[in-house]
Enzyme design. Structure first.
Site, PDB file in Angstrom:
ATOM      1  N   CYS A  72     -11.406 -13.133   8.802  1.00 12.46           N
ATOM      2  CA  CYS A  72     -10.615 -11.902   8.896  1.00 12.46           C
ATOM      3  C   CYS A  72      -9.152 -12.255   8.629  1.00 12.46           C
ATOM      4  O   CYS A  72      -8.789 -13.433   8.518  1.00 12.46           O
ATOM      5  CB  CYS A  72     -10.780 -11.280  10.277  1.00 12.46           C
ATOM      6  SG  CYS A  72     -10.153 -12.340  11.622  1.00 12.46           S
TER       7      CYS A  72
ATOM      8  N   SER B 103     -16.807 -15.759  20.125  1.00 16.11           N
ATOM      9  CA  SER B 103     -17.278 -14.508  20.721  1.00 16.11           C
ATOM     10  C   SER B 103     -17.805 -13.552  19.663  1.00 16.11           C
ATOM     11  O   SER B 103     -18.891 -12.989  19.798  1.00 16.11           O
ATOM     12  CB  SER B 103     -16.141 -13.843  21.506  1.00 16.11           C
ATOM     13  OG  SER B 103     -16.541 -12.581  22.004  1.00 16.11           O
TER      14      SER B 103
ATOM     15  N   GLU C  32      -8.679 -15.363  24.802  1.00 14.04           N
ATOM     16  CA  GLU C  32      -8.003 -14.081  24.554  1.00 14.04           C
ATOM     17  C   GLU C  32      -7.810 -13.307  25.856  1.00 14.04           C
ATOM     18  O   GLU C  32      -6.757 -12.710  26.090  1.00 14.04           O
ATOM     19  CB  GLU C  32      -8.795 -13.236  23.558  1.00 14.04           C
ATOM     20  CG  GLU C  32      -8.079 -11.938  23.218  1.00 14.04           C
ATOM     21  CD  GLU C  32      -8.890 -11.020  22.318  1.00 14.04           C
ATOM     22  OE1 GLU C  32      -8.745  -9.782  22.462  1.00 14.04           O
ATOM     23  OE2 GLU C  32      -9.653 -11.515  21.473  1.00 14.04           O
TER      24      GLU C  32
END
Length: 319
Positions: free
Chosen positions: A22, A234, A136
């Site tokens: 990404c 994740s 995160e």
């Protein structure tokens, strides 16, 4: 006489798109590469820059040194903060030690940090939907004082949560969660707290959502679904879950082609292949090449949507 040539069994490979890197991952990796180029090795990186074994080993070979805490870094070398984000205490410590630091936090994670601060400043009690211990989550909760954010991992947690003021609650989410699982938790919270404040725009990032949608388009037709990604990723783990839920006969998370087990394909006619947001395309190609050694492979790419997102690098690395 020569032995007759036995034709290889055909195997259809459905390649999900979008897949792999990404914009946030691409930016984070570039930050480490350019820092090494500009400042020389070693460049320290607090936590794995992204959760992918291949990427980490490649950067390590270039001169990156991965550490878990800032006190493992010398003050005279640059340090990069990972794409997952860090608690506010980390840059504060770096400044106190007069360190050169580069923040590779994904801008979409930073958006969640800003939202959490906004809710806190407005006096709201905040719940964060996410997985305990994920960097995160640690980074987002670390934006605010201890106790300001309550972590919710399941619908059961949402039903058990008791706020100080039920009319003054807000929620945020980790960016790499399952869209379906998260919506169930949000529904449970909204049923209990109709006035709960939500993000301006959904926190689950575009890349996570798109990759899950892409898996849904190929899962039901796949006898076996292969997800390229590391076990601590994740978003990659969520792709396996979504694939199973969406009808894949089998779904396996593998780091690379070495993780393939040919027994999985004994009766398979169609194999779905995708990659988590931190897995490079070279690993996908490696799997296809490995399958082609045994089967007569035909590849068809199935595109769920186009991605055009990109993020700017820190100015200090562009000049």
């Amino acid at each position: 006489m020569n032995a007759p040539v036995v034709p290889r069994r055909p195997l259809k490979v459905l390649l999900a798109a979008p897949r792999g890197f990404c914009a946030g991952v691409d930016r984070a990796i570039q930050i480490v590469e350019r820092a090494i180029e500009k400042y020389g090795a070693p460049v320290y990186v607090r936590h794995e820059i992204v959760h992918n074994r291949y990427v980490v080993e490649r950067l390590r070979a270039m001169g990156a040194v991965f550490v878990e805490e800032l006190d493992e870094c010398p003050a005279d070398r640059p340090v990069v903060f990972s794409a997952h984000g860090v608690p506010k205490s980390v840059p504060a410590e770096a400044q106190a030690r007069q360190m050169l630091y580069l923040d590779a936090t994904c801008p979409l994670v930073s958006k969640v940090h800003v939202e959490a601060q906004r809710h806190y400043d407005a006096g709201r009690e905040i719940v964060l939907i996410g997985h305990a211990g994920h960097p995160e989550v640690v980074g987002t909760m670390g934006q605010l004082p201890d106790g300001a954010v309550t972590l919710i991992e399941t619908v059961e947690d949402a039903l058990a949560f008791t706020p100080r003021d039920p009319g003054n609650v807000a929620f945020a989410t980790q960016t790499t969660l399952s869209v379906e699982d998260t919506s169930e938790i949000v529904e449970a919270l909204r049923a209990r707290f109709p006035a709960i404040a939500a993000p301006h725009k959904e926190d689950i990032c575009y890349a996570t959502t798109n990759r899950q949608e892409a898996v849904k388009t190929i899962a039901a037709a796949s006898d076996v679904l292969l997800v390229l990604g590391s076990a601590n990723s994740s978003n990659s783990l969520r792709l396996v879950e979504v694939g199973r839920r969406s009808g894949a006969g089998q779904a396996h998370l593998i780091d690379d082609a070495s993780g393939l087990d040919l027994a999985w394909f004994e009766t398979a006619r169609t194999v779905g292949v995708t990659a988590g947001a931190s897995a490079p395309e070279v690993l996908v190609q490696g799997v296809i090449d490995r399958l082609a050694e045994t089967f007569d492979v035909e590849v068809e790419e199935i595109s769920a949507r186009e991605e055009t997102v990109s993020f700017k690098l820190p100015r200090v690395l562009v000049a």
